[in-house]
Design an enzyme around this catalytic site. Structure first.
Site, PDB file in Angstrom:
ATOM      1  N   ASN A 109      14.119   1.217   1.632  1.00 52.70           N
ATOM      2  CA  ASN A 109      14.873   0.881   2.852  1.00 52.70           C
ATOM      3  C   ASN A 109      15.947  -0.152   2.541  1.00 52.70           C
ATOM      4  O   ASN A 109      15.819  -0.926   1.603  1.00 52.70           O
ATOM      5  CB  ASN A 109      13.938   0.243   3.878  1.00 52.70           C
ATOM      6  N   LYS A 122      -0.935  -0.337  -3.076  1.00 53.21           N
ATOM      7  CA  LYS A 122      -0.595   0.521  -1.937  1.00 53.21           C
ATOM      8  C   LYS A 122      -1.339   1.861  -2.052  1.00 53.21           C
ATOM      9  O   LYS A 122      -1.822   2.400  -1.056  1.00 53.21           O
ATOM     10  CB  LYS A 122       0.918   0.756  -1.855  1.00 53.21           C
ATOM     11  N   TYR A 143       1.847  -3.589  -7.528  1.00 51.58           N
ATOM     12  CA  TYR A 143       2.199  -3.335  -6.120  1.00 51.58           C
ATOM     13  C   TYR A 143       1.841  -1.903  -5.736  1.00 51.58           C
ATOM     14  O   TYR A 143       1.120  -1.655  -4.763  1.00 51.58           O
ATOM     15  CB  TYR A 143       3.698  -3.590  -5.866  1.00 51.58           C
ATOM     16  N   THR A 195       4.331   3.788   0.881  1.00 50.25           N
ATOM     17  CA  THR A 195       5.556   3.870   0.095  1.00 50.25           C
ATOM     18  C   THR A 195       5.559   5.095  -0.815  1.00 50.25           C
ATOM     19  O   THR A 195       4.498   5.602  -1.190  1.00 50.25           O
ATOM     20  CB  THR A 195       5.668   2.587  -0.768  1.00 50.25           C
ATOM     21  N   ASP A 196       6.758   5.506  -1.237  1.00 52.04           N
ATOM     22  CA  ASP A 196       6.845   6.605  -2.210  1.00 52.04           C
ATOM     23  C   ASP A 196       6.400   6.155  -3.607  1.00 52.04           C
ATOM     24  O   ASP A 196       6.145   6.985  -4.483  1.00 52.04           O
ATOM     25  CB  ASP A 196       8.268   7.185  -2.261  1.00 52.04           C
ATOM     26  N   GLU A 197       6.285   4.825  -3.816  1.00 50.15           N
ATOM     27  CA  GLU A 197       5.941   4.343  -5.166  1.00 50.15           C
ATOM     28  C   GLU A 197       4.533   4.756  -5.588  1.00 50.15           C
ATOM     29  O   GLU A 197       4.205   4.690  -6.768  1.00 50.15           O
ATOM     30  CB  GLU A 197       6.079   2.822  -5.242  1.00 50.15           C
TER      31      GLU A 197
HETATM   32  P1  NAD Z   1       8.270  -7.603   3.857  1.00 52.01           P
HETATM   33  O1  NAD Z   1       7.778  -8.259   2.612  1.00 52.01           O
HETATM   34  O2  NAD Z   1       9.674  -7.821   4.291  1.00 52.01           O
HETATM   35  O3  NAD Z   1       7.354  -8.054   5.087  1.00 52.01           O
HETATM   36  C1  NAD Z   1       5.952  -8.110   4.996  1.00 52.01           C
HETATM   37  C2  NAD Z   1       5.426  -8.804   6.246  1.00 52.01           C
HETATM   38  O4  NAD Z   1       3.999  -8.841   6.141  1.00 52.01           O
HETATM   39  C3  NAD Z   1       5.896 -10.258   6.403  1.00 52.01           C
HETATM   40  O5  NAD Z   1       6.254 -10.514   7.732  1.00 52.01           O
HETATM   41  C4  NAD Z   1       4.680 -11.075   6.008  1.00 52.01           C
HETATM   42  O6  NAD Z   1       4.613 -12.337   6.670  1.00 52.01           O
HETATM   43  C5  NAD Z   1       3.532 -10.162   6.443  1.00 52.01           C
HETATM   44  N1  NAD Z   1       2.321 -10.403   5.659  1.00 52.01           N
HETATM   45  C6  NAD Z   1       2.203 -10.479   4.305  1.00 52.01           C
HETATM   46  N2  NAD Z   1       0.928 -10.759   3.963  1.00 52.01           N
HETATM   47  C7  NAD Z   1       0.230 -10.833   5.126  1.00 52.01           C
HETATM   48  C8  NAD Z   1      -1.136 -11.082   5.437  1.00 52.01           C
HETATM   49  N3  NAD Z   1      -2.042 -11.327   4.468  1.00 52.01           N
HETATM   50  N4  NAD Z   1      -1.525 -11.060   6.737  1.00 52.01           N
HETATM   51  C9  NAD Z   1      -0.619 -10.815   7.715  1.00 52.01           C
HETATM   52  N5  NAD Z   1       0.689 -10.610   7.495  1.00 52.01           N
HETATM   53  C10 NAD Z   1       1.103 -10.613   6.213  1.00 52.01           C
HETATM   54  O7  NAD Z   1       7.926  -6.079   3.686  1.00 52.01           O
HETATM   55  P2  NAD Z   1       8.770  -4.780   4.128  1.00 52.01           P
HETATM   56  O8  NAD Z   1       9.750  -4.484   3.085  1.00 52.01           O
HETATM   57  O9  NAD Z   1       9.176  -4.941   5.529  1.00 52.01           O
HETATM   58  O10 NAD Z   1       7.622  -3.668   4.031  1.00 52.01           O
HETATM   59  C11 NAD Z   1       6.756  -3.420   5.150  1.00 52.01           C
HETATM   60  C12 NAD Z   1       5.789  -2.312   4.782  1.00 52.01           C
HETATM   61  O11 NAD Z   1       6.508  -1.126   4.479  1.00 52.01           O
HETATM   62  C13 NAD Z   1       4.931  -2.612   3.555  1.00 52.01           C
HETATM   63  O12 NAD Z   1       3.641  -2.116   3.796  1.00 52.01           O
HETATM   64  C14 NAD Z   1       5.607  -1.853   2.426  1.00 52.01           C
HETATM   65  O13 NAD Z   1       4.675  -1.473   1.445  1.00 52.01           O
HETATM   66  C15 NAD Z   1       6.142  -0.646   3.177  1.00 52.01           C
HETATM   67  N6  NAD Z   1       7.363  -0.029   2.604  1.00 52.01           N
HETATM   68  C16 NAD Z   1       8.455  -0.798   2.305  1.00 52.01           C
HETATM   69  C17 NAD Z   1       9.621  -0.181   1.825  1.00 52.01           C
HETATM   70  C18 NAD Z   1      10.878  -0.975   1.512  1.00 52.01           C
HETATM   71  O14 NAD Z   1      11.838  -0.414   0.985  1.00 52.01           O
HETATM   72  N7  NAD Z   1      10.940  -2.266   1.807  1.00 52.01           N
HETATM   73  C19 NAD Z   1       9.650   1.210   1.650  1.00 52.01           C
HETATM   74  C20 NAD Z   1       8.505   1.964   1.954  1.00 52.01           C
HETATM   75  C21 NAD Z   1       7.374   1.320   2.450  1.00 52.01           C
HETATM   76  O1  DAU Z   2      10.411   2.904  -2.875  1.00 51.16           O
HETATM   77  C1  DAU Z   2       9.944   2.075  -1.845  1.00 51.16           C
HETATM   78  C2  DAU Z   2       9.819   0.666  -2.364  1.00 51.16           C
HETATM   79  O2  DAU Z   2      11.137   0.157  -2.505  1.00 51.16           O
HETATM   80  C3  DAU Z   2       8.976  -0.245  -1.463  1.00 51.16           C
HETATM   81  O3  DAU Z   2       7.663   0.235  -1.435  1.00 51.16           O
HETATM   82  C4  DAU Z   2       9.004  -1.690  -1.975  1.00 51.16           C
HETATM   83  O4  DAU Z   2       8.304  -2.530  -1.066  1.00 51.16           O
HETATM   84  C5  DAU Z   2      10.443  -2.133  -2.061  1.00 51.16           C
HETATM   85  O5  DAU Z   2      10.505  -3.459  -2.584  1.00 51.16           O
HETATM   86  C6  DAU Z   2      11.250  -1.184  -2.959  1.00 51.16           C
HETATM   87  O6  DAU Z   2      10.813  -1.274  -4.329  1.00 51.16           O
HETATM   88  P1  DAU Z   2      11.863  -1.271  -5.557  1.00 51.16           P
HETATM   89  O7  DAU Z   2      11.191  -1.888  -6.711  1.00 51.16           O
HETATM   90  O8  DAU Z   2      12.476   0.063  -5.721  1.00 51.16           O
HETATM   91  O9  DAU Z   2      12.989  -2.256  -4.914  1.00 51.16           O
HETATM   92  P2  DAU Z   2      13.842  -3.437  -5.570  1.00 51.16           P
HETATM   93  O10 DAU Z   2      14.900  -3.794  -4.563  1.00 51.16           O
HETATM   94  O11 DAU Z   2      13.000  -4.526  -6.098  1.00 51.16           O
HETATM   95  O12 DAU Z   2      14.547  -2.716  -6.797  1.00 51.16           O
HETATM   96  C7  DAU Z   2      15.390  -1.585  -6.614  1.00 51.16           C
HETATM   97  C8  DAU Z   2      15.872  -1.156  -7.984  1.00 51.16           C
HETATM   98  O13 DAU Z   2      16.751  -2.179  -8.500  1.00 51.16           O
HETATM   99  C9  DAU Z   2      14.765  -1.039  -9.008  1.00 51.16           C
HETATM  100  O14 DAU Z   2      15.089   0.033  -9.918  1.00 51.16           O
HETATM  101  C10 DAU Z   2      14.796  -2.361  -9.762  1.00 51.16           C
HETATM  102  C11 DAU Z   2      16.260  -2.724  -9.722  1.00 51.16           C
HETATM  103  N1  DAU Z   2      16.568  -4.182  -9.691  1.00 51.16           N
HETATM  104  C12 DAU Z   2      15.926  -4.950  -8.763  1.00 51.16           C
HETATM  105  C13 DAU Z   2      16.180  -6.311  -8.703  1.00 51.16           C
HETATM  106  C14 DAU Z   2      15.446  -7.181  -7.699  1.00 51.16           C
HETATM  107  C15 DAU Z   2      17.494  -4.707 -10.559  1.00 51.16           C
HETATM  108  O15 DAU Z   2      18.099  -3.995 -11.386  1.00 51.16           O
HETATM  109  N2  DAU Z   2      17.746  -6.056 -10.501  1.00 51.16           N
HETATM  110  C16 DAU Z   2      17.116  -6.877  -9.606  1.00 51.16           C
HETATM  111  O16 DAU Z   2      17.377  -8.116  -9.630  1.00 51.16           O
END
Ligand code: NAD
Ligand code: DAU
Length: 349
Positions: A186, A160, A156, A131-133
Site C-alpha cells: 500500500n 503473518k 515479519y 499480506t501477500d508476503e
Molecule cells: P502500521 O505499522 O502502520 O500500523 C500498525 C498499527 O498497529 C499501529 O497503529 C500500532 O500502534 C498498532 N499495533 C502494533 N502493535 C500492537 C499491539 N500489540 N496491540 C495493539 N495495537 C498494536 O501498519 P500498516 O502498514 O497500517 O498495516 C496494517 C495491517 O495491514 C498489518 O496487519 C499488515 O500486516 C497488513 N498489510 C500491510 C500492507 C502495507 O503495505 N503496509 C500490505 C498488506 C497488508
Molecule cells: O507486500 C505487502 C507488504 O508491503 C506489507 O505486508 C508490509 O507491511 C509493508 O511494509 C510492505 O513490505 P515491503 O518490505 O515490500 O515494503 P518496504 O517499503 O519496506 O520496501 C519496499 C521495497 O523497497 C522492498 O523491495 C525493499 C526496498 N527498500 C525499502 C526501504 C525501506 C529499499 O530499497 N530501501 C529502503 O530504505
C-alpha cells in the site's frame, strides 16, 4: 446498532479503514483498539474523532485479560484485525516482537471472539487483514493466487503466515466465521516514513540520500491505501465465510524505477530543475532474505465481489506527494525522537 472492533486503527491502513467505516456506516459503532506503538498516531483520525459512532480504546493485543474485558464491554458483532508489527527491516532486528503481536496477539483476539460469541455465530465476522508476503517471492513471471503455497522468508512474513494459519484453524476447528485478505504493498497519506515511498519523500524534502537496497531491481505491486480500505469493506460484508481474497492493483514497479518516478514528480511539484532529486539515489547493502518480486492476481475479488481499484498509480502517487507536502508538520513530528535512533541503526546515518 452493530458494533465492530477495528484493531490497529491508529496506523497507516487502519486509519483509512476506520474513516471509511465511520463515515459510511453511521449506524455502526466503530471501536478503534490500538496500543499506539511508534506506528500508531491518533492525529491520523483527527477529522472523525468527535463523531458519535467512533470510539478509541488504548490496549495491547498481547494482553489477553484486557482484550477480553474490552470484548465483554463492547460485545462486537465483528472484528477487523489490522494491528501488527509491519516493517520487514524491524523484524530482522527483533523477530520476537513480531511473534508476540502478530501471532500471540492474533490468537488472543480469536480467543476473545470465540468466548463472547460462544457458538452463536449468526451475523458475526472475524476479518483478518494479511499480506501477500506470506506467499514468499515470485521469479520474473507469474502471480500470487489464493492457492499459492505459503513460503514466507522474513520474520515479519513468517509471523503473518502463522497468524493466517491460526485464523483458518479457528474456522475449521471451532466454526469461527472468518474471512482473510492478502494485500499487496500500500501507499498513500499517513504511511510511516520507515517504508520506501514516504522515506524517500522525506529524504527528498531534506536533500538526504535515497537508500536503494541491492541493485534496486526488486519488484512490488502498489495499491492506493483507500482502495485497500474499500476492498476490506467489500470483503467484510460480502466475502465468503472461511474464504480468502487477494487484493492488488496489477501495478508492478521495480524499486529503482519507482524512486526515479517519485524524484521526477517531486522535482516538478517543488519547482526544482529536472533530475535534481535523482542525484540523491544511493545503492546500499541489500536487505537479508530480500524477496525479489511480489505480484497479486486479483481476479477472484473482481469476479466474486466486483472489486476494482478506483485510483490509477499516477493519480495515487500525485495525491500522496501532495498530502506529504501539505502535512510536513505531521512528517516532522513522526520523524523526531525514536525515528532518529531507528534511522541511525538501519542506515548508519
Ligand atoms: P502500521 O505499522 O502502520 O500500523 C500498525 C498499527 O498497529 C499501529 O497503529 C500500532 O500502534 C498498532 N499495533 C502494533 N502493535 C500492537 C499491539 N500489540 N496491540 C495493539 N495495537 C498494536 O501498519 P500498516 O502498514 O497500517 O498495516 C496494517 C495491517 O495491514 C498489518 O496487519 C499488515 O500486516 C497488513 N498489510 C500491510 C500492507 C502495507 O503495505 N503496509 C500490505 C498488506 C497488508
Ligand atoms: O507486500 C505487502 C507488504 O508491503 C506489507 O505486508 C508490509 O507491511 C509493508 O511494509 C510492505 O513490505 P515491503 O518490505 O515490500 O515494503 P518496504 O517499503 O519496506 O520496501 C519496499 C521495497 O523497497 C522492498 O523491495 C525493499 C526496498 N527498500 C525499502 C526501504 C525501506 C529499499 O530499497 N530501501 C529502503 O530504505
Amino acid at each position: 446498532m452493530k458494533s465492530i472492533i477495528i484493531t490497529g486503527g491508529a496506523g497507516f491502513i487502519g486509519s483509512h479503514v476506520v474513516r471509511e467505516f465511520v463515515n459510511k456506516y453511521p449506524n455502526y459503532q466503530i471501536v478503534n483498539l490500538d496500543a499506539l506503538t511508534y506506528a500508531g498516531n491518533l492525529e491520523n483520525l483527527k477529522d472523525i474523532e468527535e463523531l458519535p459512532n467512533y470510539k478509541f480504546v488504548k490496549a495491547d493485543i498481547t494482553d489477553l485479560d484486557k482484550i477480553l474485558e474490552i470484548f465483554k464491554a463492547y460485545l462486537p458483532d465483528g472484528v477487523i484485525h489490522l494491528a501488527a508489527e509491519s516493517h520487514v527491516d524491524r523484524s530482522i532486528k527483533n523477530p520476537a516482537a513480531f511473534v508476540m503481536t502478530n501471532v500471540v496477539g492474533t490468537v488472543n483476539l480469536l480467543n476473545a471472539a470465540k468466548e463472547i460469541w460462544n457458538g452463536h455465530f449468526d451475523g458475526k465476522r472475524f476479518h483478518h487483514v494479511s499480506t501477500d508476503e506470506v506467499y514468499g517471492s515470485l521469479g520474473e513471471v507469474g502471480l500470487f493466487t489464493e492457492n499459492s503455497r505459503y513460503e514466507p522468508h522474513s520474520p515479519y512474513s513468517a509471523s503473518k503466515a502463522s497468524s493466517d494459519h491460526f485464523v483458518r484453524a479457528y474456522h475449521d476447528t471451532f466454526g469461527l466465521p472468518v474471512v482473510l485478505t492478502n494485500c499487496s504493498n500500500n501507499y498513500g497519506p499517513h504511511h510511516f516514513p520507515e517504508k520506501l515511498i514516504p522515506l524517500c519523500i522525506h529524504n527528498i524534502l531534506h536533500g538526504k540520500p535515497l537508500p536503494i537496497y541491492g541493485d534496486g531491481k526488486f519488484t512490488r505491486d502498489w495499491l492506493f491505501v483507500i482502495d485497500h480500505a474499500r476492498a476490506i469493506d467489500l470483503v467484510y460484508h460480502k466475502g465468503k465465510n472461511g474464504g480468502s481474497y487477494n487484493i492488488g492493483g496489477f501495478n508492478e514497479w521495480q524499486n529503482i524505477d519507482l524512486v526515479r518516478e517519485l524524484c521526477k514528480q517531486m522535482d516538478e511539484k517543488l519547482g526544482r530543475p529536472a533530475h535534481t532529486s535523482e542525484q540523491l539515489i544511493t545503492f546500499v547493502k541489500d536487505r537479508p532474505g530480500h524477496d525479489l518480486r511480489y505480484a497479486i492476481d486479483a481476479t477472484k475479488i473482481h469476479r466474486e465481489l466486483g472489486y476494482s481499484p478506483t485510483v490509477t498509480f499516477e493519480q495515487g502517487l500525485s495525491k500522496t506527494i501532495d498530502w506529504y507536502l501539505s502535512n510536513q508538520e505531521w512528517l516532522n513530528r513522526v520523524t523526531s525522537g525514536d525515528y532518529q535512533q531507528y534511522y541511525k541503526m538501519q542506515y548508519n546515518g
